[in-house]
Design a protein around this motif. Sequence first.
Motif, PDB file in Angstrom:
ATOM      1  N   GLN A   1       0.949  -1.341  -0.021  1.00  0.00           N
ATOM      2  CA  GLN A   1       0.067   0.038   0.117  1.00  0.00           C
ATOM      3  C   GLN A   1       0.993   1.281   0.061  1.00  0.00           C
ATOM      4  O   GLN A   1       0.571   2.302  -0.772  1.00  0.00           O
ATOM      5  CB  GLN A   1      -0.891  -0.043   1.173  1.00  0.00           C
ATOM      6  CG  GLN A   1      -2.057   1.208   1.150  1.00  0.00           C
ATOM      7  CD  GLN A   1      -2.902   0.985   2.135  1.00  0.00           C
ATOM      8  OE1 GLN A   1      -2.638   0.509   3.247  1.00  0.00           O
ATOM      9  NE2 GLN A   1      -4.326   1.473   2.002  1.00  0.00           N
TER      10      GLN A   1
ATOM     11  N   GLU B   1       1.901   1.846  -3.483  1.00  0.00           N
ATOM     12  CA  GLU B   1       1.092   2.119  -4.337  1.00  0.00           C
ATOM     13  C   GLU B   1       0.874   3.975  -4.164  1.00  0.00           C
ATOM     14  O   GLU B   1       0.794   4.555  -5.046  1.00  0.00           O
ATOM     15  CB  GLU B   1      -0.155   1.535  -3.917  1.00  0.00           C
ATOM     16  CG  GLU B   1      -0.207   0.195  -4.481  1.00  0.00           C
ATOM     17  CD  GLU B   1      -1.578  -0.421  -4.368  1.00  0.00           C
ATOM     18  OE1 GLU B   1      -2.504   0.332  -3.925  1.00  0.00           O
ATOM     19  OE2 GLU B   1      -1.912  -1.607  -4.623  1.00  0.00           O
ATOM     20  N   HIS B   2       1.111   4.274  -2.891  1.00  0.00           N
ATOM     21  CA  HIS B   2       0.715   5.682  -2.705  1.00  0.00           C
ATOM     22  C   HIS B   2       1.938   6.326  -3.095  1.00  0.00           C
ATOM     23  O   HIS B   2       1.859   7.719  -3.594  1.00  0.00           O
ATOM     24  CB  HIS B   2       0.623   5.940  -1.307  1.00  0.00           C
ATOM     25  CG  HIS B   2      -0.776   5.487  -0.571  1.00  0.00           C
ATOM     26  ND1 HIS B   2      -0.889   5.265   0.812  1.00  0.00           N
ATOM     27  CD2 HIS B   2      -1.857   5.265  -0.990  1.00  0.00           C
ATOM     28  CE1 HIS B   2      -2.022   4.914   0.964  1.00  0.00           C
ATOM     29  NE2 HIS B   2      -2.614   4.730  -0.335  1.00  0.00           N
TER      30      HIS B   2
ATOM     31  N   HIS C   1       5.897  -5.270  -5.836  1.00  0.00           N
ATOM     32  CA  HIS C   1       5.108  -4.167  -5.501  1.00  0.00           C
ATOM     33  C   HIS C   1       5.450  -2.859  -6.353  1.00  0.00           C
ATOM     34  O   HIS C   1       4.533  -2.414  -6.918  1.00  0.00           O
ATOM     35  CB  HIS C   1       5.387  -3.465  -3.931  1.00  0.00           C
ATOM     36  CG  HIS C   1       4.989  -4.786  -3.018  1.00  0.00           C
ATOM     37  ND1 HIS C   1       5.456  -4.890  -1.861  1.00  0.00           N
ATOM     38  CD2 HIS C   1       3.766  -5.882  -3.105  1.00  0.00           C
ATOM     39  CE1 HIS C   1       4.962  -5.878  -1.199  1.00  0.00           C
ATOM     40  NE2 HIS C   1       4.212  -6.457  -2.175  1.00  0.00           N
TER      41      HIS C   1
ATOM     42  N   ALA D   1       2.032   6.633  -6.924  1.00  0.00           N
ATOM     43  CA  ALA D   1       0.727   7.579  -7.498  1.00  0.00           C
ATOM     44  C   ALA D   1       1.217   8.982  -7.153  1.00  0.00           C
ATOM     45  O   ALA D   1       1.035  10.015  -7.940  1.00  0.00           O
ATOM     46  CB  ALA D   1      -0.442   7.302  -6.595  1.00  0.00           C
TER      47      ALA D   1
ATOM     48  N   LYS E   1       4.446  -3.691 -10.145  1.00  0.00           N
ATOM     49  CA  LYS E   1       3.065  -3.693 -10.404  1.00  0.00           C
ATOM     50  C   LYS E   1       2.246  -2.109 -10.451  1.00  0.00           C
ATOM     51  O   LYS E   1       1.445  -1.894 -11.273  1.00  0.00           O
ATOM     52  CB  LYS E   1       2.272  -4.439  -9.085  1.00  0.00           C
ATOM     53  CG  LYS E   1       2.580  -6.187  -9.274  1.00  0.00           C
ATOM     54  CD  LYS E   1       1.617  -6.481 -10.471  1.00  0.00           C
ATOM     55  CE  LYS E   1       0.175  -6.895  -9.693  1.00  0.00           C
ATOM     56  NZ  LYS E   1      -0.625  -7.756 -10.834  1.00  0.00           N
ATOM     57  N   ALA E   2       2.935  -1.429  -9.342  1.00  0.00           N
ATOM     58  CA  ALA E   2       2.460   0.013  -9.231  1.00  0.00           C
ATOM     59  C   ALA E   2       2.603   0.892 -10.556  1.00  0.00           C
ATOM     60  O   ALA E   2       1.822   1.701 -11.075  1.00  0.00           O
ATOM     61  CB  ALA E   2       2.867   0.639  -7.967  1.00  0.00           C
TER      62      ALA E   2
END
Length: 281
Positions: free
Chosen positions: A76, A79-80, A128, A83, A131-132
Amino acid sequence: MHRKVFASKVFDRKVVLITGGCAGIGRAIAMRAAQGGARLVILDLQQESLDSLVQHLEDHHNVEALGLCCDVADAQAVEHAVAHAVERFGGIDVLVNNAGITHRSNFADTQLEVFQRVMAVNYFGAVHCTKAALPSLIARGGQIIVLSSLSGFAPLLYRSAYNASKHALHGLFETLRAELKGSGVNVMLVCPGFTATDLRKNALVGDGSVAPQPPLAIGKVASAQDVAEAIYQGALKRKRLLVLSNVNWRARLLARFFPRLFERVLLPRLSGLKPQRSGLH
């Protein structure tokens, strides 16, 4: 050593995201990419170190840089962070999966938590981040660079979890490369030999505690800057595999075609064991 900034503009204004970018090979890659005019996103664990590096990059290389505190083992959080990077720079052109940890302990004496932590950082951290970042990399015809190791094709004693994580990276990214055929995304696996970094200073031992380890080497030890230069040049050529150092070709050849000879002759030396002298007791 002073390095001439090459005339190539391949990475000028490109967005390069580097994990574990505050020290060692990761930091050296950041500096080399900055020389090439790239905009940089650095992921690491200490915000103070990130702030210092970002300030250095902006002051001395006049590049845009963003430092984000992020544990790559936390999906997570990754991902942040990705982003945030995409929002700031519009996308990612190059992902450098560099973050990693190691250990030195006999398999029988290594707690399960050590295996889980090493895999969480070295393998799942790369999962991770990839993927992101993958949608942006595909959209921009980008590049994934993965820091593997000599142990990706030749084992080292007392590093069973580390060796396993590097083998896993090869299995994952060789498959991903095939799946991405025709997408414009290049995948380059990098296998450095012994390199002068601080990785060994934070090595885990069997109970999960940190215990600095002495340097282990055979042949010449590369500098992080030399490895970063080779990676930069390999990325310019969009290579698939980059094997470095004067020992890796021997280890790779012996481990694959003469495994018994490798185990008897080269493996102990690579693993830091002193040779036994016959006739002495």
